[in-house]
Motif scaffolding. Structure first.
Motif, PDB file in Angstrom:
ATOM      1  N   PHE A 248       0.817  -1.211   0.000  1.00 50.81           N
ATOM      2  CA  PHE A 248       0.000   0.000   0.000  1.00 50.81           C
ATOM      3  C   PHE A 248       0.850   1.259   0.000  1.00 50.81           C
ATOM      4  N   GLY A 256      -1.370   5.114  -1.528  1.00 50.24           N
ATOM      5  CA  GLY A 256      -1.799   4.008  -0.680  1.00 50.24           C
ATOM      6  C   GLY A 256      -3.288   4.038  -0.415  1.00 50.24           C
ATOM      7  N   ALA A 257      -3.850   5.208  -0.123  1.00 49.19           N
ATOM      8  CA  ALA A 257      -5.285   5.320   0.106  1.00 49.19           C
ATOM      9  C   ALA A 257      -6.068   4.926  -1.139  1.00 49.19           C
ATOM     10  N   VAL A 260      -6.131   1.190  -1.332  1.00 52.17           N
ATOM     11  CA  VAL A 260      -7.081   0.611  -0.382  1.00 52.17           C
ATOM     12  C   VAL A 260      -8.490   0.685  -0.947  1.00 52.17           C
ATOM     13  N   VAL A 283       1.633  -0.769   7.657  1.00 46.69           N
ATOM     14  CA  VAL A 283       0.757   0.352   7.352  1.00 46.69           C
ATOM     15  C   VAL A 283      -0.121   0.734   8.537  1.00 46.69           C
ATOM     16  N   GLU A 297       1.991   9.774   3.980  1.00 44.30           N
ATOM     17  CA  GLU A 297       1.385   8.738   3.151  1.00 44.30           C
ATOM     18  C   GLU A 297       0.875   7.564   3.989  1.00 44.30           C
ATOM     19  N   ARG A 298       1.664   7.106   4.959  1.00 39.28           N
ATOM     20  CA  ARG A 298       1.263   5.934   5.736  1.00 39.28           C
ATOM     21  C   ARG A 298       0.000   6.196   6.546  1.00 39.28           C
ATOM     22  N   THR A 301      -3.044   6.263   4.363  1.00 39.65           N
ATOM     23  CA  THR A 301      -3.416   4.905   3.991  1.00 39.65           C
ATOM     24  C   THR A 301      -4.149   4.219   5.136  1.00 39.65           C
ATOM     25  N   GLN A 304      -7.728   5.564   5.487  1.00 40.67           N
ATOM     26  CA  GLN A 304      -8.620   5.009   4.475  1.00 40.67           C
ATOM     27  C   GLN A 304      -8.981   3.562   4.817  1.00 40.67           C
TER      28      GLN A 304
END
Length: 662
Positions: A248, A256-257, A260, A283, A297-298, A301, A304
């Motif tokens: 992700f 990443g989102a 998902v 994640v 970013e993490r 993610t 989401q």
């Protein structure tokens, strides 16, 4: 030279998953494309080389052509700008390349040769455009085909950057079921219920039960979490998507989102289905634990993922199964009911579980009659399922190297020693003095262990270098233990100090080696835990002063908790020193009373290099160990019965023996 207890940890076989590489249509399509490319190349070459084949006959020199004209053997000619072709009187065809010659035509007329001319035909405009554009079109077609194949296979093309990388697991080959999962019965039962729910939801719905939304598999590496997920895929009979947590996360915020969202969109189309996320801690870590404003970013993610699992829009029929060996770092919002309704602990197997796991892996190996899975399981405490699979594989490889057709118990013992203690380093050359000191060091461990009733039984003692150790005494418990008692801790402290004391007794204070570094490290760590974590010091009291086990900032943790005063820290250090030196005094007391046994065991180690626990027992009891026992024929050492010197440090007397832990 250390007294190694037990340790233990993965190999899971690769998943036979993926999207299944298509049937005959994709292969036929690719074949037709390549045939078309080759055909276009052939046409291109033929178009440029075609004019060379339009004229036939032998090519002759222009001078030879003039000679034939003078001889009158030329019947007719056809003249073009770059070629003269014709027929001889004998009917033979010929051709020649012309040169500027104004006398040729009058000469041909004088000889009565029929003269004809071929008009110049240049290529048409369409063919000219085709000649010039064909290489470019060919290159463009190949590039388009390659890019399309890359986008199809990886999902990472220009338009597929945010697509999910989850793969639907197929079980055409290597299908795994719950029958292949052994030693973790409770965890298997929890997941069998989820599979049964998918097969017959009405059975649970009659009583108002709802299908669980998620299950989190928690356990040490190698305990079988991924194997359990593969078994669920084999048993469920519903679509099973698998993805890793690291798939992700990208360097670009929002990717990443997007993945998902796309993963849940795919899962909705196949509901009811199961989605397995391996290593979810990649994640799902605590939000706000790092630097910056948290808008990375993490965390996007994870946000989401939280919304998709249990938000305003319900994703009915999608069960999330995740695996991790770091549940302490996961965000609390991820662990609450409604997201992961069940947390299934996958522990290291007990002795009965290890027997079942060994039997599963031994089915693929031809075994000799003397192989006993229970004996092997008893000698492998703390081993995970992956460790046991590796043990069976090492035994099979050992038997194959020896040219055997069956794997016997000797191969399993050798493989166990290799896994637990490291490979033998027989190529390492040790001097006689080093070998003698190693023998007495390990004999010190062994003699103290034999006289400490709370110590685990000795399995094997060796002075053959293995791994990073020059020698080793391996102790194995008789049964699995789930708690650590005070008397056993004191016994282990005394055993760990036995090697250091034996060196000083036999060789003197100045000849003590650095071989006890591992023993000292182990004893110090054990004493520190006794004082700071387990409340086993009367002066410090039953308080916890250990380091917190949560995340540290930037990987740094202070060597002293902030709530500890300087006086308390000094008291803790004093207690640790007192407990370790108590173990040292206890080892000195045992070896002083049984120094003759120390000489006997050391002499046997020098003679045979490796002794089993039963052989050491017989030596200490003065019995025959079924092979010749050498005496303590070691030069420059005290004779049996000599007492230990009272001074061992220049700065003061050793003092009278103190009961360990007093």
């Amino acid at each position: 030279m250390s007294d190694n207890d037990n340790r233990g940890d993965k190999p899971q076989g690769p998943d036979n998953g993926g999207n299944g590489g298509g049937g005959s249509n994709p292969w036929m399509k690719s074949l037709l494309i390549w045939v078309g490319i080759l055909l276009a190349l052939a046409i291109f070459v033929t178009m440029f080389d075609g004019r060379a084949a339009t004229t036939g006959g032998n090519t002759i020199a222009y001078s030879a052509f003039l000679d034939k004209v003078d001889e009158g053997t030329v019947k007719d000619v056809n003249i073009s700008r770059d070629m003269i072709s014709g027929t001889l009187s004998s009917g033979e065809k010929f051709k020649a390349y012309p040169i500027p010659d104004s006398t040729l035509v009058p000469k041909l007329r004088d000889k009565g040769v029929a003269i004809s001319a071929k008009p110049e035909e240049g290529p048409s405009m369409l063919m000219l455009l085709l000649y010039q554009s064909l290489p470019f079109l060919l290159f463009l077609g190949i590039a388009f085909f390659v890019l399309k194949q890359m986008q199809k296979n990886s999902g990472s093309g220009a338009m597929g950057f945010g697509k999910s990388r989850a793969k639907m697991l197929t079980q055409k080959e290597g299908k795994v079921t719950f029958a292949d999962v052994a030693g973790i019965d409770e965890a298997r039962e929890e997941l069998e219920e989820i599979v049964e729910f998918l097969k017959d939801p009405t059975k649970f719905a009659r009583l108002g039960g709802k299908i669980p939304k998620g299950a989190l598999l928690v356990g040490s590496p190698g305990t079988g979490k991924t194997l359990l997920a593969r078994a669920i895929a084999g048993e469920a009979g519903v679509p099973f998507f698998t993805i890793s947590g690291s798939d992700f996360v990208e360097m670009f915020v929002g990717v990443g989102a997007s993945r998902v969202r796309d993963m849940f969109e795919q899962a909705k189309k196949s509901a009811p289905c199961i989605v397995f996320i391996d290593e979810i801690d990649a994640v799902g870590r605590h939000r706000g634990a790092g630097l910056g404003n948290g808008n990375d970013e993490r965390e996007q993610t994870l946000n989401q993922l939280l919304v998709e699992m249990d938000g305003f829009e319900a994703n009915e029929g999608i069960i999330i199964i995740a695996a991790t060996n770091r549940p302490d770092v996961l965000d609390p919002a991820l662990l609450r009911p409604g997201r992961f309704d069940r947390q299934v602990v996958v522990p290291r197997p007990d002795i009965e579980g290890r027997i079942k796991i060994l039997e599963v892996h031994m089915k693929k190996v031809p075994l000799a009659p003397d192989v006993d899975a229970r004996v092997i399981a008893r000698g492998t405490p703390g081993f995970s399922g992956a460790d046991l699979a590796n043990l069976v594989n090492e035994a099979a490889l050992t038997g194959a190297r020896k040219g055997k057709r069956l794997v016997a118990m000797a191969e399993f013992e050798e493989a166990k020693d290799k896994v637990m203690m490291g490979a033998e380093r027989r190529s390492m050359v040790m001097t006689d003095d080093e070998k003698r000191m190693t023998a007495y060091h390990e004999a010190g461990h062994a003699v103290v262990a034999m006289h400490e009733h709370a110590s685990d039984p000795i399995h094997k003692a060796t002075i053959i270098p293995r791994g990073r150790a020059l020698g080793m005494v391996m102790r194995l418990p008789e049964r699995d233990s789930y708690s650590y008692h005070r008397d056993k801790m004191y016994a282990n402290l005394a055993v760990s100090m036995g090697g250091r004391v034996a060196e000083e007794v036999i060789f003197g204070y100045d000849k003590v080696s650095s071989g006890a570094s591992g023993d000292i490290q182990y004893a110090t760590g054990l004493a520190r835990d006794m004082v700071t974590r387990w409340g086993m010091s009367d002066k410090v009291g039953p308080l916890e002063y250990g380091e917190p086990e949560g995340e540290s900032f930037l990987g740094y943790s202070s060597s002293r908790p902030s709530r500890m005063s300087n006086a308390t820290a000094q008291l803790i250090d004093d207690e640790i020193k007192r407990i370790v030196e108590g173990g040292l005094d206890r080892a000195k007391q045992v070896l002083s009373e049984h120094i003759d046994q120390l000489h006997t065991v050391a002499g046997a180690l020098l003679e045979y290099e490796t002794l089993t626990g039963d052989e050491i027992k017989k030596l200490i009891a003065g019995e025959d160990m079924d092979r010749p026992v050498p005496g303590a024929k070691v030069s420059s050492v005290p004779k049996a019965g000599t007492s230990i010197p009272k001074t061992r440090r220049p700065n003061g007397p050793f003092g009278s023996p103190t009961p360990l832990g007093a």
